[in-house]
Write a protein that holds these residues in place. Structure first.
Motif, short mmCIF file in Angstrom:
data_model
loop_
_atom_site.label_atom_id
_atom_site.label_comp_id
_atom_site.label_asym_id
_atom_site.label_seq_id
_atom_site.Cartn_x
_atom_site.Cartn_y
_atom_site.Cartn_z
N HIS A 144 27.55 54.82 57.00
CA HIS A 144 27.42 53.38 57.07
C HIS A 144 28.21 52.82 58.32
CE1 HIS A 144 25.84 54.02 52.88
NE2 HIS A 144 24.82 53.51 53.19
N TRP A 145 29.20 53.35 58.44
CA TRP A 145 30.34 53.00 59.49
C TRP A 145 31.16 54.18 59.82
CZ3 TRP A 145 35.73 52.34 58.94
CH2 TRP A 145 36.30 51.51 59.97
N ASP A 234 33.82 60.53 52.87
CA ASP A 234 33.30 60.22 51.78
C ASP A 234 33.74 58.89 51.18
OD1 ASP A 234 31.53 62.15 51.73
OD2 ASP A 234 32.67 63.56 50.17
N LEU A 235 35.07 58.66 51.39
CA LEU A 235 35.80 57.37 50.89
C LEU A 235 35.35 56.28 51.57
CD1 LEU A 235 39.35 58.48 49.80
CD2 LEU A 235 37.37 57.94 48.16
N ARG A 239 33.01 52.47 50.89
CA ARG A 239 33.43 51.28 51.57
C ARG A 239 34.94 51.04 50.97
NH1 ARG A 239 28.45 47.01 50.90
NH2 ARG A 239 27.09 48.40 52.06
N VAL A 240 35.71 52.06 50.97
CA VAL A 240 37.12 52.10 50.96
C VAL A 240 37.63 51.85 52.03
CG1 VAL A 240 39.15 53.24 49.95
CG2 VAL A 240 37.08 53.76 48.81
N GLU A 241 38.65 50.72 52.15
CA GLU A 241 39.42 50.41 53.61
C GLU A 241 40.05 51.76 54.00
OE1 GLU A 241 42.19 49.37 56.22
OE2 GLU A 241 42.87 49.93 54.24
N ALA A 461 31.63 42.11 57.74
CA ALA A 461 32.69 41.28 58.74
C ALA A 461 33.95 42.17 58.99
CB ALA A 461 32.92 39.94 58.05
N ASP A 462 34.42 42.92 57.95
CA ASP A 462 35.58 43.53 58.23
C ASP A 462 35.48 44.65 59.27
OD1 ASP A 462 36.79 42.18 56.57
OD2 ASP A 462 36.93 43.37 54.88
#
Length: 599
Positions: A144-145, A234-235, A239-241, A461-462
């Motif tokens: 995803h990112w 995986d984290l 979506r874990v920072e 946004a982050d």
């Protein structure tokens, strides 16, 4: 939403010119199970290129057993016999590289192209850039990112994979490894915090230390052969920072900094040898000689997606003279007409291409999107529109834009559950496109799930900047404050000393001079005219149906909403000078069925 740099915008507006003389004789096509090569060299050399690409693909399927490997943008490899042919294919890149271009890679939304030179393919530095970029393709299909360091470090790591017969060596040092001994590395916390807007990003040293950090997190002491890196990946996909995830998996930054420095200064680096490399017989790869017209059309396709439009037109016009019934040539001509804003002519070309060659997914998609079916609100037309998009997906099940359009169709039908499922499918296929996350967020908001929509907005946004970030802020602000995460806030990134206005695009008039380009916005019922003054940045929603490969600021914007950042003009004859334009693709509302249609 993609952010276009000043050079790209200028190039598209002026239609960069270059020589187009590579199609003097028919090229050869060679195919392996997963790749296709076109070459003006020998068939044996083409098969060698295919063999290595198949081996590299095997590396990814072995290292990441559950990874998606097939993109909705098929990869076509051009293997040129020498540097002169490579120069003819991409003279702009050749000049930029000072004549030292051994290979390159074009990431497209609809097609991808790799270029390798057969006369240098076996040497150092000859194919690493192509394998580096192919790694990006696989990484982006499955994430995803990715933070910049992991994206580039992973691409460097696999870009230097070595092949010796049926042996595959992973972990070979990047050519930039010498830089690691020239200065102290940045602290790990600085490396992982680097974004695409940071001064550090793009430097040779950043690539080197990103490679070193990835290598360290795979082969370093207590790294479990890369299993910890997998857990970190995986984290962040959950979506874990990333700083929190990094420390959770690897521990505090201070001790790791010291270990990384020691690791970078060691005289040798560990590698892995895959002993069960695939038993591929390259002699079994099929090959054939293209016709002259096919060669010209394929070269025209390369030029088209490389934005060398004059060369593309020259090649495809000749292809159509040589074979008027070649479907691919009509498809390329359709795209050229579309770029010129000649939509009726483009629709005719795409329709003819679809008739001549039923395998051309893009022709069918563009024919459908340019037809009245795409905007009709009659039940019969909407059903026909959905059926046509279904046929597109039969030809290319990984083509995410078709799922986006099906989601928008479901919204017009007020079928929010189906719209959400279709949007999530598009996200799954192209997880690295910020706009697809925002499409899902918008549908969640319409479903009344404001808290989930706010999470989608915050996620984008982050992690994304520029127009993507601003589009996420707009979604965030549309969610009632009580449904947003407590204590969280995000702000737009507005260029200094600019004002902002939004409205519907009324017209665009392109020109070569600063005042020759006019952008007219309908704002609160009155037209506002803007001009450009020098370079500016343009961004657009990822869900715009023609996407990144064919977006220009001259055509197909009328009726879309635009957010303009501008400075005050020197005189009062127009509204302002543009600093930034963001083109938005608002969701459609449910259509109203006429009473006569209900009976």
């Amino acid at each position: 939403m993609l952010r276009l740099g000043k050079w790209t915008v200028a190039c598209l507006l002026s239609l960069c010119t270059a020589s187009a003389s590579a199609g003097e004789r028919p090229w050869t096509e060679a195919r392996s199970p997963h790749f296709r090569v076109l070459t003006n060299g020998s068939t044996a050399s083409a098969r060698k290129v295919l063999f290595e690409f198949e081996q590299l693909r095997y590396v990814f399927t072995t290292r990441f057993p559950n990874a998606r490997m097939e993109s909705g943008a098929p990869l076509l490899i051009f293997a040129t016999s020498d540097g002169e042919t490579a120069k003819q294919l991409d003279p702009v890149m050749w000049k930029r590289m000072g004549g030292n271009m051994a290979g390159e890679f074009h990431h497209g939304w609809e097609k991808q192209f790799a270029l390798v030179r057969l006369d240098t393919f076996g040497g150092n530095g000859a194919k690493e850039v192509v394998y580096h970029e192919y790694t990006h393709t696989i990484s982006h299909l499955n994430s995803h990112w990715l933070p910049a360091w992991l994206d580039e470090g992973t691409a460097e790591f696999y870009g230097y994979t070595r092949f010796e017969g049926h042996k595959i060596y992973l972990g070979a040092p990047t050519v930039r490894v010498r830089m690691l001994r020239s200065r102290m590395p940045d602290p790990i916390e600085t490396i992982i915090s680097t974004t695409h807007r940071s001064p550090l990003y793009g430097s040779e040293f950043f690539y080197a230390e990103s490679w070193a950090l990835v290598h360290f997190l795979i082969y370093g002491p207590d790294m479990e052969g890369g299993k910890k890196l997998d857990r970190f990946f995986d984290l962040i996909q959950q979506r874990v920072e990333q700083k929190k995830a990094f420390q959770q998996v690897f521990g505090d930054f201070g001790p790791l900094d010291k270990k990384l420095v020691a690791y970078m200064l060691q005289p040798t680096f560990s590698t892995t040898v895959l002993k069960s490399a695939p038993d591929i017989d390259e002699k079994s790869f099929a090959s054939r000689t293209l016709s002259v017209a096919e060669t010209e059309a394929e070269l025209a396709g390369f030029y088209l997606w490389d934005y060398n439009l004059p060369a593309a037109r020259s090649q495809v016009e000749q292809a159509l003279k040589d074979d008027p019934k070649l479907g691919l040539a009509h498809e390329i001509m359709g795209f050229l007409d579309f770029t010129d804003g000649k939509d009726a002519e483009a629709a005719t070309e795409f329709a003819q291409a679809s008739v001549l060659d039923g395998t051309l997914c893009l022709s069918l998609f563009y024919k459908t999107m340019l037809s009245p079916l795409a905007t009709s609100n009659t039940v019969a037309d909407m059903n026909a529109f959905g059926a046509a998009l279904g046929k597109v997906l039969q030809l290319n099940p990984n083509f995410a834009p078709a799922y986006v359009q099906l989601a928008r169709l479901a919204l017009r039908e007020n079928d929010l559950a189906s719209a959400l499922a279709l949007s999530r499918k598009a996200e799954e296929l192209e997880p690295s496109r910020a706009g697809y996350h925002l499409l899902t967020g918008q549908i969640l908001r319409r479903l009344g799930k404001g808290a989930d929509a706010a999470i989608s907005a915050k996620f984008v946004a982050d992690r994304w900047h520029g127009p993507d970030h601003d589009e996420a802020v707009e979604l965030w602000n549309s969610v009632p404050p009580g449904q947003r995460p407590a204590g969280e806030s995000i702000l737009e990134m507005v260029p200094k000393d600019t004002q902002t206005v939004d409205g519907t695009v009324k017209s665009v008039s392109c020109g070569d001079q600063d005042r020759g380009w006019a952008f007219v916005l309908n704002h609160d019922g009155r037209p506002l005219t803007f001009h450009r003054k020098g370079g500016f940045v343009s961004g657009y929603s990822d869900t715009i149906w023609y996407g990144g490969d064919h977006f220009i600021l001259c055509h197909h914007l009328e009726g879309l909403r635009a957010v303009i950042r501008y400075t005050k003009p020197a005189d009062a004859t127009y509204a302002g000078d543009i600093a930034e334009i963001e083109i938005r693709d608002d969701l459609p509302g449910p259509f109203q069925v006429a009473a006569s249609a209900q009976r």
